[in-house]
Write a protein that holds these residues in place. Structure first.
Motif, PDB file in Angstrom:
ATOM      1  N   LEU A  51      -1.037  -1.237 -14.643  1.00 48.99           N
ATOM      2  CA  LEU A  51      -2.123  -1.968 -13.979  1.00 48.99           C
ATOM      3  C   LEU A  51      -1.573  -3.205 -13.274  1.00 48.99           C
ATOM      4  CD1 LEU A  51      -5.042  -1.927 -16.578  1.00 48.99           C
ATOM      5  CD2 LEU A  51      -4.695  -0.456 -14.620  1.00 48.99           C
ATOM      6  N   ALA A  52      -0.725  -3.968 -13.985  1.00 45.57           N
ATOM      7  CA  ALA A  52      -0.161  -5.173 -13.389  1.00 45.57           C
ATOM      8  C   ALA A  52       0.652  -4.807 -12.151  1.00 45.57           C
ATOM      9  CB  ALA A  52       0.708  -5.900 -14.411  1.00 45.57           C
ATOM     10  N   GLY A  53       1.444  -3.725 -12.250  1.00 44.24           N
ATOM     11  CA  GLY A  53       2.236  -3.290 -11.105  1.00 44.24           C
ATOM     12  C   GLY A  53       1.360  -2.936  -9.921  1.00 44.24           C
ATOM     13  N   ALA A  54       0.273  -2.214 -10.183  1.00 48.94           N
ATOM     14  CA  ALA A  54      -0.611  -1.799  -9.091  1.00 48.94           C
ATOM     15  C   ALA A  54      -1.188  -3.018  -8.375  1.00 48.94           C
ATOM     16  CB  ALA A  54      -1.732  -0.926  -9.653  1.00 48.94           C
ATOM     17  N   VAL A  55      -1.736  -3.973  -9.141  1.00 48.32           N
ATOM     18  CA  VAL A  55      -2.362  -5.137  -8.520  1.00 48.32           C
ATOM     19  C   VAL A  55      -1.300  -6.019  -7.858  1.00 48.32           C
ATOM     20  CG1 VAL A  55      -4.010  -7.000  -8.892  1.00 48.32           C
ATOM     21  CG2 VAL A  55      -4.091  -5.011 -10.324  1.00 48.32           C
ATOM     22  N   ALA A  56      -0.115  -6.120  -8.470  1.00 50.01           N
ATOM     23  CA  ALA A  56       0.936  -6.973  -7.915  1.00 50.01           C
ATOM     24  C   ALA A  56       1.438  -6.424  -6.587  1.00 50.01           C
ATOM     25  CB  ALA A  56       2.090  -7.085  -8.908  1.00 50.01           C
ATOM     26  N   THR A  67      -2.050  -0.183   5.431  1.00 50.64           N
ATOM     27  CA  THR A  67      -3.047  -0.506   4.398  1.00 50.64           C
ATOM     28  C   THR A  67      -3.618   0.714   3.676  1.00 50.64           C
ATOM     29  OG1 THR A  67      -3.572  -2.498   5.616  1.00 50.64           O
ATOM     30  CG2 THR A  67      -5.170  -1.785   3.999  1.00 50.64           C
ATOM     31  N   PRO A  68      -4.037   1.793   4.379  1.00 48.82           N
ATOM     32  CA  PRO A  68      -4.604   2.919   3.618  1.00 48.82           C
ATOM     33  C   PRO A  68      -3.603   3.511   2.634  1.00 48.82           C
ATOM     34  CG  PRO A  68      -4.951   3.213   5.975  1.00 48.82           C
ATOM     35  CD  PRO A  68      -4.069   2.028   5.824  1.00 48.82           C
ATOM     36  N   VAL A  69      -2.331   3.649   3.073  1.00 47.70           N
ATOM     37  CA  VAL A  69      -1.308   4.207   2.180  1.00 47.70           C
ATOM     38  C   VAL A  69      -1.113   3.315   0.964  1.00 47.70           C
ATOM     39  CG1 VAL A  69       1.113   4.908   2.032  1.00 47.70           C
ATOM     40  CG2 VAL A  69      -0.159   5.272   4.155  1.00 47.70           C
ATOM     41  N   ARG A  70      -1.041   1.998   1.223  1.00 45.22           N
ATOM     42  CA  ARG A  70      -0.841   1.056   0.122  1.00 45.22           C
ATOM     43  C   ARG A  70      -2.015   1.122  -0.854  1.00 45.22           C
ATOM     44  NH1 ARG A  70      -1.714  -4.110   2.300  1.00 45.22           N
ATOM     45  NH2 ARG A  70      -3.551  -4.278   0.991  1.00 45.22           N
ATOM     46  N   LEU A  71      -3.223   1.171  -0.293  1.00 43.33           N
ATOM     47  CA  LEU A  71      -4.403   1.222  -1.164  1.00 43.33           C
ATOM     48  C   LEU A  71      -4.375   2.459  -2.041  1.00 43.33           C
ATOM     49  CD1 LEU A  71      -7.505   0.017   0.869  1.00 43.33           C
ATOM     50  CD2 LEU A  71      -6.313  -1.066  -1.017  1.00 43.33           C
ATOM     51  N   VAL A  72      -4.086   3.628  -1.421  1.00 41.26           N
ATOM     52  CA  VAL A  72      -4.095   4.877  -2.197  1.00 41.26           C
ATOM     53  C   VAL A  72      -3.043   4.814  -3.299  1.00 41.26           C
ATOM     54  CG1 VAL A  72      -3.548   7.328  -2.057  1.00 41.26           C
ATOM     55  CG2 VAL A  72      -5.093   6.304  -0.394  1.00 41.26           C
ATOM     56  N   LEU A  73      -1.838   4.332  -2.963  1.00 42.72           N
ATOM     57  CA  LEU A  73      -0.761   4.251  -3.958  1.00 42.72           C
ATOM     58  C   LEU A  73      -1.160   3.346  -5.118  1.00 42.72           C
ATOM     59  CD1 LEU A  73       2.603   4.032  -1.993  1.00 42.72           C
ATOM     60  CD2 LEU A  73       1.910   5.750  -3.660  1.00 42.72           C
ATOM     61  N   CYS A  74      -1.707   2.165  -4.788  1.00 44.71           N
ATOM     62  CA  CYS A  74      -2.035   1.202  -5.846  1.00 44.71           C
ATOM     63  C   CYS A  74      -3.189   1.704  -6.700  1.00 44.71           C
ATOM     64  CB  CYS A  74      -2.365  -0.151  -5.236  1.00 44.71           C
ATOM     65  SG  CYS A  74      -0.929  -0.923  -4.501  1.00 44.71           S
ATOM     66  N   VAL A  75      -4.194   2.314  -6.058  1.00 46.00           N
ATOM     67  CA  VAL A  75      -5.320   2.826  -6.843  1.00 46.00           C
ATOM     68  C   VAL A  75      -4.851   3.961  -7.752  1.00 46.00           C
ATOM     69  CG1 VAL A  75      -7.494   4.089  -6.669  1.00 46.00           C
ATOM     70  CG2 VAL A  75      -7.140   2.069  -5.279  1.00 46.00           C
ATOM     71  N   LEU A  76      -3.954   4.822  -7.234  1.00 41.63           N
ATOM     72  CA  LEU A  76      -3.416   5.907  -8.063  1.00 41.63           C
ATOM     73  C   LEU A  76      -2.704   5.340  -9.285  1.00 41.63           C
ATOM     74  CD1 LEU A  76      -1.898   8.671  -5.763  1.00 41.63           C
ATOM     75  CD2 LEU A  76      -3.713   8.876  -7.456  1.00 41.63           C
ATOM     76  N   LEU A  77      -1.871   4.329  -9.060  1.00 42.33           N
ATOM     77  CA  LEU A  77      -1.115   3.710 -10.147  1.00 42.33           C
ATOM     78  C   LEU A  77      -2.071   3.125 -11.192  1.00 42.33           C
ATOM     79  CD1 LEU A  77       1.919   3.734 -10.203  1.00 42.33           C
ATOM     80  CD2 LEU A  77       1.945   1.400  -9.365  1.00 42.33           C
TER      81      LEU A  77
ATOM     82  N   PHE B  30      -3.272 -11.698 -11.900  1.00 43.54           N
ATOM     83  CA  PHE B  30      -3.273 -11.072 -10.571  1.00 43.54           C
ATOM     84  C   PHE B  30      -4.698 -10.868 -10.062  1.00 43.54           C
ATOM     85  CE2 PHE B  30       1.133  -9.758 -11.592  1.00 43.54           C
ATOM     86  CZ  PHE B  30       1.722 -10.295 -10.467  1.00 43.54           C
ATOM     87  N   ILE B  31      -5.602 -10.472 -10.977  1.00 44.05           N
ATOM     88  CA  ILE B  31      -6.993 -10.255 -10.543  1.00 44.05           C
ATOM     89  C   ILE B  31      -7.631 -11.590 -10.139  1.00 44.05           C
ATOM     90  CG2 ILE B  31      -9.272  -9.523 -11.329  1.00 44.05           C
ATOM     91  CD1 ILE B  31      -7.895  -7.343 -12.931  1.00 44.05           C
ATOM     92  N   TRP B  32      -7.353 -12.635 -10.921  1.00 45.97           N
ATOM     93  CA  TRP B  32      -7.909 -13.955 -10.569  1.00 45.97           C
ATOM     94  C   TRP B  32      -7.310 -14.455  -9.258  1.00 45.97           C
ATOM     95  CZ3 TRP B  32      -7.028 -15.802 -16.282  1.00 45.97           C
ATOM     96  CH2 TRP B  32      -8.058 -15.288 -17.067  1.00 45.97           C
ATOM     97  N   ARG B  33      -6.021 -14.171  -9.055  1.00 49.25           N
ATOM     98  CA  ARG B  33      -5.381 -14.571  -7.800  1.00 49.25           C
ATOM     99  C   ARG B  33      -6.060 -13.877  -6.626  1.00 49.25           C
ATOM    100  NH1 ARG B  33      -1.630 -12.915  -4.217  1.00 49.25           N
ATOM    101  NH2 ARG B  33      -0.139 -14.453  -3.457  1.00 49.25           N
ATOM    102  N   SER B  34      -6.366 -12.601  -6.817  1.00 45.15           N
ATOM    103  CA  SER B  34      -7.037 -11.835  -5.764  1.00 45.15           C
ATOM    104  C   SER B  34      -8.378 -12.476  -5.415  1.00 45.15           C
ATOM    105  CB  SER B  34      -7.215 -10.404  -6.254  1.00 45.15           C
ATOM    106  OG  SER B  34      -8.244  -9.774  -5.567  1.00 45.15           O
ATOM    107  N   TRP B  35      -9.095 -12.985  -6.433  1.00 49.57           N
ATOM    108  CA  TRP B  35     -10.379 -13.651  -6.179  1.00 49.57           C
ATOM    109  C   TRP B  35     -10.152 -14.974  -5.438  1.00 49.57           C
ATOM    110  CZ3 TRP B  35     -12.594 -17.474 -10.078  1.00 49.57           C
ATOM    111  CH2 TRP B  35     -13.823 -17.978  -9.642  1.00 49.57           C
ATOM    112  N   ILE B 107      -8.879  -1.627 -10.178  1.00 46.26           N
ATOM    113  CA  ILE B 107      -9.125  -0.718  -9.056  1.00 46.26           C
ATOM    114  C   ILE B 107     -10.122  -1.343  -8.084  1.00 46.26           C
ATOM    115  CG2 ILE B 107     -10.119   1.527  -8.431  1.00 46.26           C
ATOM    116  CD1 ILE B 107      -8.924   2.574 -11.085  1.00 46.26           C
ATOM    117  N   ALA B 108     -11.180  -1.950  -8.648  1.00 46.33           N
ATOM    118  CA  ALA B 108     -12.178  -2.597  -7.789  1.00 46.33           C
ATOM    119  C   ALA B 108     -11.540  -3.741  -7.001  1.00 46.33           C
ATOM    120  CB  ALA B 108     -13.336  -3.113  -8.644  1.00 46.33           C
TER     121      ALA B 108
END
Lengths: 133, 114
Positions: A51-56, A67-77, B30-35, B107-108
């Protein structure tokens, strides 16, 4: 489990308290219970790392891919991370159920699956980093 | 505890729970940073609460997941300080659900940030 049929209300309350498999067999040695608990926590931390990797990646490397590719990759992760949390609970239960009934610990494909996921993700991001510059 | 466990099992388990909480806080940051880095939206979902847009709700959800896991870690640490009883299935399930909730929040946050 035998005896007079309990009402659905009672079944529900019992399930909320402890699942049925926890009342079978004999209670394992506390060392094995605690080791199983720590294994569960190690899987949970793996899930949190995904999760941390995906958001980071999404926030710190906005130019790694379109952007679409990045979004899909991160959401998948992140999806794999959330799924892994569910799997680790299931695995914790299966392990304790096997210990309670003196059975062999169940084989699971989670390790193989996670190895493949991490390897593919690492390869994909390596390629993206190379292409991006 | 009159005799310390030779393998320090309860201590190791307590530390494993605390490490897990620290890992969860990393995701939170990371989520708070995003906000905080998102463009402030003009329309608030709740009047009178600036910043409570969809990203703000994600940040709030992350905080809730942290509070839930921190409570579980606190309860479990106390249990392990007293003895070496196995964790109840409810505690394990609640911590799993907290992490899954955080996953949905992540994800959101990713979807909103893109």
């Amino acid at each position: 489990m035998v005896g007079k049929l309990p009402g659905t209300d009672k079944i529900w309350r019992d399930t909320l308290r402890e699942p049925a498999w926890r009342r079978t067999g004999k209670t394992p040695d506390y060392r094995f219970s605690l080791a199983n608990e720590r294994t569960f926590l190690a899987w949970i931390r793996t899930s949190l790392a995904l999760l941390a990797g995906a958001v980071a990646v999404d926030q710190l490397a906005p130019n790694i891919a379109p952007t679409p590719v990045r979004l899909v990759l991160c959401v998948l992760l992140a999806l794999v991370g959330a799924g892994l949390a569910a799997l680790s609970y299931r695995r914790w239960g299966q392990m304790e159920a096997a210990m309670r009934n003196d059975q062999a610990l169940p084989f699971s494909r989670v390790m193989l699956f996670m190895t493949i996921v991490v390897a593919v993700a690492a390869f994909a991001f390596a390629v993206l980093i190379l292409v991006a510059r | 505890m009159e005799v310390r466990d030779p393998g320090l099992q309860p201590e190791r388990t307590t530390l494993a729970w605390r490490r897990t909480l620290i890992s969860l806080v990393v995701v939170d940051l990371f989520i708070w940073r995003s906000w905080l880095t998102s463009e402030p939206s003009t329309g608030n979902l709740v009047a009178g609460l600036p910043g409570l847009d969809y990203q703000g709700i994600c940040a709030l959800m992350a905080a809730v997941a942290t509070i839930v896991l921190a409570s579980v870690v606190w309860v479990r640490s106390r249990q392990l300080h007293i003895g070496n009883a196995a964790a109840s299935a409810r505690l394990v399930l609640v911590s799993t659900l907290a992490v899954m909730g955080l996953g949905a929040t992540a994800i959101a946050a990713i979807a909103l940030g893109g």
